[in-house]
Write an enzyme that holds these catalytic residues in place. Structure first.
Site, PDB file in Angstrom:
ATOM      1  N   LYS A 177      60.882 -21.190 -27.788  1.00 13.15           N
ATOM      2  CA  LYS A 177      60.554 -21.256 -26.367  1.00 13.15           C
ATOM      3  C   LYS A 177      61.655 -20.573 -25.560  1.00 13.15           C
ATOM      4  CE  LYS A 177      60.838 -23.632 -22.348  1.00 13.15           C
ATOM      5  NZ  LYS A 177      60.990 -22.434 -21.598  1.00 13.15           N
ATOM      6  N   GLU A 252      73.807 -26.991 -28.024  1.00 12.08           N
ATOM      7  CA  GLU A 252      74.921 -26.247 -27.420  1.00 12.08           C
ATOM      8  C   GLU A 252      74.734 -26.349 -25.920  1.00 12.08           C
ATOM      9  OE1 GLU A 252      75.583 -22.939 -30.871  1.00 12.08           O
ATOM     10  OE2 GLU A 252      74.586 -22.302 -29.050  1.00 12.08           O
ATOM     11  N   CYS A 286      78.304 -19.967 -20.851  1.00 14.20           N
ATOM     12  CA  CYS A 286      78.708 -21.346 -21.153  1.00 14.20           C
ATOM     13  C   CYS A 286      80.200 -21.414 -21.397  1.00 14.20           C
ATOM     14  CB  CYS A 286      77.946 -21.866 -22.353  1.00 14.20           C
ATOM     15  SG  CYS A 286      78.189 -20.867 -23.805  1.00 14.20           S
ATOM     16  N   GLU A 387      79.872 -28.373 -13.712  1.00 18.51           N
ATOM     17  CA  GLU A 387      79.692 -26.978 -14.119  1.00 18.51           C
ATOM     18  C   GLU A 387      78.993 -26.239 -12.973  1.00 18.51           C
ATOM     19  OE1 GLU A 387      76.672 -26.128 -17.122  1.00 18.51           O
ATOM     20  OE2 GLU A 387      78.045 -24.719 -18.075  1.00 18.51           O
TER      21      GLU A 387
HETATM   22  P1  NAP Z   1      68.400 -25.522 -19.039  1.00 16.20           P
HETATM   23  O1  NAP Z   1      67.839 -25.747 -17.716  1.00 16.20           O
HETATM   24  O2  NAP Z   1      68.913 -26.684 -19.796  1.00 16.20           O
HETATM   25  O3  NAP Z   1      67.294 -24.762 -19.882  1.00 16.20           O
HETATM   26  C1  NAP Z   1      67.494 -24.372 -21.214  1.00 16.20           C
HETATM   27  C2  NAP Z   1      66.161 -24.296 -21.924  1.00 16.20           C
HETATM   28  O4  NAP Z   1      65.608 -25.611 -22.047  1.00 16.20           O
HETATM   29  C3  NAP Z   1      65.123 -23.477 -21.164  1.00 16.20           C
HETATM   30  O5  NAP Z   1      64.309 -22.786 -22.081  1.00 16.20           O
HETATM   31  C4  NAP Z   1      64.339 -24.563 -20.454  1.00 16.20           C
HETATM   32  O6  NAP Z   1      63.041 -24.167 -20.088  1.00 16.20           O
HETATM   33  C5  NAP Z   1      64.285 -25.619 -21.534  1.00 16.20           C
HETATM   34  N1  NAP Z   1      63.911 -26.950 -21.067  1.00 16.20           N
HETATM   35  C6  NAP Z   1      63.917 -27.446 -19.802  1.00 16.20           C
HETATM   36  N2  NAP Z   1      63.505 -28.724 -19.804  1.00 16.20           N
HETATM   37  C7  NAP Z   1      63.210 -29.049 -21.078  1.00 16.20           C
HETATM   38  C8  NAP Z   1      62.744 -30.230 -21.730  1.00 16.20           C
HETATM   39  N3  NAP Z   1      62.503 -31.365 -21.068  1.00 16.20           N
HETATM   40  N4  NAP Z   1      62.562 -30.199 -23.064  1.00 16.20           N
HETATM   41  C9  NAP Z   1      62.822 -29.086 -23.773  1.00 16.20           C
HETATM   42  N5  NAP Z   1      63.268 -27.940 -23.207  1.00 16.20           N
HETATM   43  C10 NAP Z   1      63.471 -27.918 -21.885  1.00 16.20           C
HETATM   44  O7  NAP Z   1      69.613 -24.483 -18.986  1.00 16.20           O
HETATM   45  P2  NAP Z   1      69.628 -23.091 -18.233  1.00 16.20           P
HETATM   46  O8  NAP Z   1      69.768 -23.359 -16.782  1.00 16.20           O
HETATM   47  O9  NAP Z   1      68.546 -22.225 -18.697  1.00 16.20           O
HETATM   48  O10 NAP Z   1      71.002 -22.483 -18.791  1.00 16.20           O
HETATM   49  C11 NAP Z   1      72.227 -22.788 -18.253  1.00 16.20           C
HETATM   50  C12 NAP Z   1      72.915 -23.904 -19.035  1.00 16.20           C
HETATM   51  O11 NAP Z   1      73.004 -23.552 -20.405  1.00 16.20           O
HETATM   52  C13 NAP Z   1      74.330 -24.133 -18.600  1.00 16.20           C
HETATM   53  O12 NAP Z   1      74.581 -25.520 -18.561  1.00 16.20           O
HETATM   54  C14 NAP Z   1      75.152 -23.494 -19.714  1.00 16.20           C
HETATM   55  O13 NAP Z   1      76.444 -23.991 -19.862  1.00 16.20           O
HETATM   56  C15 NAP Z   1      74.325 -23.786 -20.891  1.00 16.20           C
HETATM   57  N6  NAP Z   1      74.645 -22.873 -21.976  1.00 16.20           N
HETATM   58  C16 NAP Z   1      75.315 -23.361 -23.060  1.00 16.20           C
HETATM   59  C17 NAP Z   1      75.659 -22.507 -24.101  1.00 16.20           C
HETATM   60  C18 NAP Z   1      76.426 -23.022 -25.291  1.00 16.20           C
HETATM   61  O14 NAP Z   1      76.450 -22.319 -26.287  1.00 16.20           O
HETATM   62  N7  NAP Z   1      77.028 -24.188 -25.247  1.00 16.20           N
HETATM   63  C19 NAP Z   1      75.314 -21.158 -24.047  1.00 16.20           C
HETATM   64  C20 NAP Z   1      74.629 -20.693 -22.935  1.00 16.20           C
HETATM   65  C21 NAP Z   1      74.286 -21.568 -21.909  1.00 16.20           C
HETATM   66  P3  NAP Z   1      62.778 -23.598 -18.585  1.00 16.20           P
HETATM   67  O15 NAP Z   1      63.560 -22.333 -18.490  1.00 16.20           O
HETATM   68  O16 NAP Z   1      61.322 -23.401 -18.608  1.00 16.20           O
HETATM   69  O17 NAP Z   1      63.252 -24.654 -17.644  1.00 16.20           O
END
Ligand code: NAP
Ligand code: MG
Length: 486
Positions: A177, A252, A286, A387
């Site tokens: 996804k 992650e 991240c 963050e």
């Molecule tokens: P996010 O809102 O958590 O979304 C990540 C993914 O999860 C998206 O595909 C999102 O879909 C999906 N998602 C949302 N709600 C869900 C649910 N209830 N069940 C399953 N999946 C769901 O994060 P983001 O805003 O895209 O990315 C930014 C975040 O990612 C930041 O916190 C960053 O630090 C973190 N990040 C961490 C790493 C690491 O390696 N630690 C690397 C990169 C980014 P939708 O897009 O459709 O909402």
């Protein structure tokens, strides 16, 4: 402009319309007149179809000789290498990062895929002489089953690759996804798998809102593992859903990564490294450095030098080769970042540089925020705790190395940290005492492609990714015993 193209889900080897028949426009963050395409708004039923297809494909794929699987994946890697330019351009258009940053993703992807193909030849198990006569025992590594790969938008090509390739090499099948903001990169990936001749159902993709179908994926009893990259709050939700049917997780999540500067002779080098780690990909990494924790005696000079580096950024549409910083991913993210900057002002901190949304001309077509340095921040402020995920660096002054370590560790996160120091005692203590998955000395937070990658506390759970450690997530064991009766 060309007619806007409509894209589909990829299920069981076929491009499949969402059952709802509904689609949404994906907009270029650098230019809101540019619609990348229309993409499916999938529901739970579409996710169920994808899981069912992956489950059907698992029997044959998991039993295939590893060398045969390798040939399929190798074909994909060759195609990926040949299409790097095109993918980089599409990624720049869809996500908003600069073309140079965007082209880094498929390039790095090729290197990491090749490394993991090598790991495929080292799926070693455990054998031991038995303590019973005539008994032979072998603990073999086996794939876990259907793996769900849920990815964020900030590395929309590399992050999915880092999940899908290890899953396939180790004999699992995949439901992917992509993030709502970056489905086109997902489509490009699936097209390459299709061209490479991957058997139907081995990799599937459903596009749409995680809030609508996320639970259906991570709560599905046939999904045996969920590899997720994204925010800590969504990671927590996925962990809860997975626990209900004992699925494995590799999470992650977010970070609030510190850079400590204490007794370091080359403040100019520290400034360059910190600015690059804070502002690459518009601060939307991240592993971005978001907290500078600096001994008071270095603070003035260091903040000045960081500000000098920041003045060199050229904001704009990442397709323009002069541009070195793109817009933030969408308007909602932009508003949230601006609210953080305002909260710092309200709390008495000083916006030393930047802090404004740029407007006028082409800047009105996206959400462009100046690289921002906030000084006189104290540990309790919102900008020091949460963050921000944008081009904002906060500076916290401390009086001792002990205080610096205490401030660095006083966070729910534990992804990456940097220390700039010539003091061996500080280096030793930093590497032992910092509560993060990755600890960098005298450079920013760039990692090696084949080293384990991950975090602790609210930043990570489960096996570290990228490196050989991935096998601990994508595989389990089957312990086989044979008794010989003479
Ligand atoms: P996010 O809102 O958590 O979304 C990540 C993914 O999860 C998206 O595909 C999102 O879909 C999906 N998602 C949302 N709600 C869900 C649910 N209830 N069940 C399953 N999946 C769901 O994060 P983001 O805003 O895209 O990315 C930014 C975040 O990612 C930041 O916190 C960053 O630090 C973190 N990040 C961490 C790493 C690491 O390696 N630690 C690397 C990169 C980014 P939708 O897009 O459709 O909402
Ligand atoms: Mg978009």
């Amino acid at each position: 402009m060309d007619k806007v193209k409509t894209y589909q889900n990829f299920i069981d080897g076929k491009w499949t319309a969402p059952r709802s028949g509904r689609y949404y426009p994906d907009i270029n963050p650098a230019d809101d007149r540019d619609i990348v395409g229309n993409f499916p708004l999938s529901d739970k039923e579409d996710a169920d179809d994808a899981v069912a297809a992956a489950h059907r494909a698992f029997a044959a794929w998991s039993q295939m000789l590893p060398s045969e699987r390798e040939k399929c994946i190798e074909r994909f890697v060759v195609l990926l290498d040949q299409n790097r330019q095109r993918i980089g351009e599409a990624l720049c258009r869809e996500e908003g990062k600069t073309l140079k940053e965007a082209q880094g993703e498929p390039a790095r992807g090729v290197v990491e895929c090749r490394y993991f193909l090598g790991e495929g030849q080292r799926l070693e198990g455990i054998t031991m002489p038995s303590d019973r006569p005539g008994v032979m025992s072998i603990a073999a590594r086996v794939p876990i089953g259907v793996v769900a790969a849920i990815a964020p938008w900030n590395f929309p090509f590399l992050t999915p690759l880092r999940k899908i390739i290890p899953a396939l090499v180790t004999g699992n099948t995949v439901v992917f996804k992509p993030a709502y903001d970056t489905p086109h990169c997902g489509v490009l990936l699936m097209e390459l798998f299709e061209k490479a001749g991957l058997p139907p159902g081995v990799v599937n993709m459903v596009i749409g809102r995680g809030s609508v179908m996320g639970d259906a994926i991570s709560g599905h009893p046939l999904v045996r593992g969920i590899t997720f990259t994204g925010s800590t709050s969504v990671g927590r939700r996925i962990n809860t859903m997975a626990a209900g049917h004992f699925a494995k997780v590799q999470l992650e999540m977010g970070g609030k990564n510190p850079a400590i500067v204490a007794d370091y002779r080359d403040l100019d080098h520290a400034a360059a490294q910190i600015a690059a780690a804070a502002f690459a990909v518009t601060g939307q990494r991240c592993t971005s450095i978001s907290r500078l924790i600096v001994l008071r005696e270095h603070a003035e000079v260091l903040e000045e030098r960081i500000a000098e580096k920041m003045k060199g950024y050229v904001l704009g549409n990442g397709m323009d080769p002069k541009v070195t910083m793109g817009p933030v991913v969408n308007g909602a993210a932009g508003e949230a970042i601006m609210a953080y900057i305002q909260s710092a002002r309200d709390a008495g901190a000083v916006v030393k540089l930047g802090g404004r949304r740029l407007t006028g001309g082409a800047f009105d077509r996206g959400f462009y925020i100046e690289p921002t340095l906030i000084t006189d921040v104290t540990p309790g402020m919102k900008v020091a705790i949460e963050e921000i995920f944008g081009p904002v660096l906060v500076s916290i002054k401390v009086d001792s190395f002990d205080e610096a370590m205490a401030v660095a560790n006083d966070t729910e996160y534990g992804l990456a940290a940097s220390l700039f120091s010539d003091n061996l005692g500080y280096i030793y203590r930093f590497q032992r005492e910092i509560e993060t998955g990755m600890a960098h000395v005298n450079h920013g937070t760039v990692t090696d492609g084949c080293m384990p990658f991950g975090g602790v506390k609210g930043s990570g759970l489960g096996a570290f990714s990228k490196g050989a450690t991935n096998k601990d997530f994508y595989m389990t064991y089957k312990v086989n015993y044979i008794k010989y009766l003479p």
